[in-house]
Motif scaffolding. Structure first.
Motif, short mmCIF file in Angstrom:
data_model
loop_
_atom_site.label_atom_id
_atom_site.label_comp_id
_atom_site.label_asym_id
_atom_site.label_seq_id
_atom_site.Cartn_x
_atom_site.Cartn_y
_atom_site.Cartn_z
N TRP A 239 0.85 -1.18 0.00
CA TRP A 239 0.00 0.00 0.00
C TRP A 239 0.90 1.25 0.00
CZ3 TRP A 239 -5.02 -0.14 3.42
CH2 TRP A 239 -5.79 -1.24 3.05
N THR A 240 0.68 2.12 -0.96
CA THR A 240 1.49 3.32 -1.08
C THR A 240 0.59 4.54 -1.25
OG1 THR A 240 3.26 2.08 -2.17
CG2 THR A 240 3.31 4.48 -2.40
N ILE A 241 0.75 5.52 -0.37
CA ILE A 241 -0.02 6.75 -0.51
C ILE A 241 0.50 7.53 -1.71
CG2 ILE A 241 -0.60 8.97 0.55
CD1 ILE A 241 -0.46 7.62 3.27
N VAL A 242 -0.35 7.71 -2.71
CA VAL A 242 0.06 8.39 -3.93
C VAL A 242 -0.49 9.82 -4.01
CG1 VAL A 242 0.35 6.27 -5.25
CG2 VAL A 242 -1.88 7.40 -5.22
N GLN A 243 -1.56 10.08 -3.25
CA GLN A 243 -2.10 11.44 -3.24
C GLN A 243 -2.91 11.67 -1.97
OE1 GLN A 243 -5.03 12.65 -6.28
NE2 GLN A 243 -3.88 14.55 -6.55
N SER A 244 -2.78 12.87 -1.43
CA SER A 244 -3.55 13.26 -0.25
C SER A 244 -4.30 14.54 -0.56
CB SER A 244 -2.61 13.47 0.95
OG SER A 244 -3.34 13.93 2.07
N LEU A 245 -5.60 14.53 -0.31
CA LEU A 245 -6.44 15.69 -0.57
C LEU A 245 -7.13 16.10 0.73
CD1 LEU A 245 -7.01 13.39 -3.06
CD2 LEU A 245 -7.75 15.51 -4.14
N CYS A 246 -7.15 17.39 0.99
CA CYS A 246 -7.81 17.91 2.19
C CYS A 246 -8.96 18.81 1.76
CB CYS A 246 -6.83 18.70 3.05
SG CYS A 246 -7.57 19.47 4.51
N THR A 247 -10.15 18.54 2.28
CA THR A 247 -11.30 19.38 1.98
C THR A 247 -11.54 20.36 3.12
OG1 THR A 247 -12.76 17.66 2.87
CG2 THR A 247 -12.44 17.70 0.49
N VAL A 248 -11.87 21.59 2.77
CA VAL A 248 -12.10 22.66 3.74
C VAL A 248 -13.39 23.38 3.39
CG1 VAL A 248 -11.23 24.82 4.68
CG2 VAL A 248 -9.62 22.99 4.13
N ASP A 249 -14.24 23.58 4.37
CA ASP A 249 -15.48 24.32 4.18
C ASP A 249 -15.15 25.82 4.23
OD1 ASP A 249 -17.94 25.60 4.32
OD2 ASP A 249 -18.80 24.20 5.77
N GLY A 250 -15.31 26.49 3.09
CA GLY A 250 -14.97 27.90 3.02
C GLY A 250 -15.81 28.79 3.93
#
Length: 320
Positions: free
Chosen positions: A111-122
């Motif tokens: 298992w390899t983390i290839v992308q990390s995305l963070c969502t933020v409520d504006g």
């Protein structure tokens, strides 16, 4: 690794849009084409729920892990052996520490983390940054992409951008409007970039610094004036090259432990006369040119005038 399994991590507070983003990625962006074994690990229950029947249509399995203690290497290995996923989506809990997610050496080897995305409520970003900055930083500091959603015409994009960049400089920032479209309008700044001379106040310094470092071309040839603290040690490893010093300000990022010095290279024939840790009022011309310290091109200051100044009541500047 031959059988590397890509892992996509989604961080952010509850109800910031993580579940919706995962569903959009799988169905609207056609991510699942060519795959028939996708594992989604959900670590919290938000307002939006997964449609498991819809997920099963693309071979996606949903597993819930409610406890931070249960999110460990042994549990992930069990899931790997049970589902044999071709791709893994992790909707991480917004109150859990993020570091173990990246440092876990006991999980599945492939298992390899290839992308990390963070969502933020504006709509809640400023409030959270004011009252829970450390927790917000925890979610954003390892993200490749920070998606600020629920934006509108009144969203202070430049201020949001400076806050994110103070925590995670390399992060790509995407602004998404309430209707789901991307807001690609230029960031509005609290100072007039069209003027030949820009006076930077203490309250705008951190925002200006981040914008200038990220977009040095638009400041090339401009003259800037600000109150700065001199960095110019006369000995030790920090001693600078002759003819240079670094004016800047200490900025509060997440907490007292994360205060950082925001300074730019300044070329000045009388640099040796600039006393370390003294305060000055600097007016300088900015040139976008190669600097070894930047490992490429960046803003370099050329003083027009340097005047002694009094230490301000608050020596820190802020990203707010």
């Amino acid at each position: 690794m031959e059988n590397e399994i890509p892992v996509y991590v989604f961080t952010g507070f509850m109800d910031s849009g993580k579940t919706s983003l995962i569903m959009e990625t799988l169905f609207e962006n056609k991510f699942a084409e060519g795959l028939n074994r996708i594992l989604i690990i959900a670590c919290e229950d938000g307002d939006v729920e997964y449609d498991e029947s819809k997920l099963s249509s693309i071979g996606a399995n949903l597993v819930t892990i409610d406890s931070e203690e249960d999110f460990n290497g042994d549990r992930l290995k069990e899931l790997d052996e049970k589902y044999h996923p071709q791709a893994v989506f992790i909707e991480y809990n917004g109150t859990w520490e993020v570091a173990p997610l990246y440092e876990n050496e006991d999980g599945p080897e492939d298992w390899t983390i290839v992308q990390s995305l963070c969502t933020v409520d504006g709509t809640t970003f400023e409030m959270y940054m004011l009252n829970m900055r450390t927790m917000m930083a925890e979610q954003m500091h390892r993200a490749d992409v920070v998606i600020i959603n629920r934006c509108d015409d009144n969203t202070p994009k430049a201020k949001f951008r400076a806050n994110v960049k103070s925590i995670n400089r390399p992060a790509q920032i995407v602004y998404e409007r309430k209707d789901g479209t991307i807001d690609d309008r230029p960031d509005e700044l609290p100072f007039d970039i069209t003027k030949d001379k820009i006076d930077i106040t203490d309250s705008d310094y951190a925002l200006w610094f981040m914008d200038c470092m990220d977009h040095p071309k638009k400041y090339d040839g401009k003259t800037v004036s600000f109150l700065g603290l001199v960095y110019n040690p006369t000995e030790g490893e920090g001693k600078l090259k002759s003819g240079t010093f670094v004016p800047g300000r200490f900025a509060m990022t997440c907490c007292v432990e994360d205060i950082q010095f925001l300074g730019m290279k300044c070329k000045y024939k009388d640099a040796s006369s600039m006393r370390h840790k003294s305060w000055i009022k600097l007016t300088a011309r900015i040139k976008n040119e190669f600097a070894r310290e930047y490992r490429g091109k960046g803003p370099v200051l050329y003083p027009v005038s340097v005047e002694p100044a009094q230490k301000p009541a608050d020596e820190l500047v802020y990203f707010s």
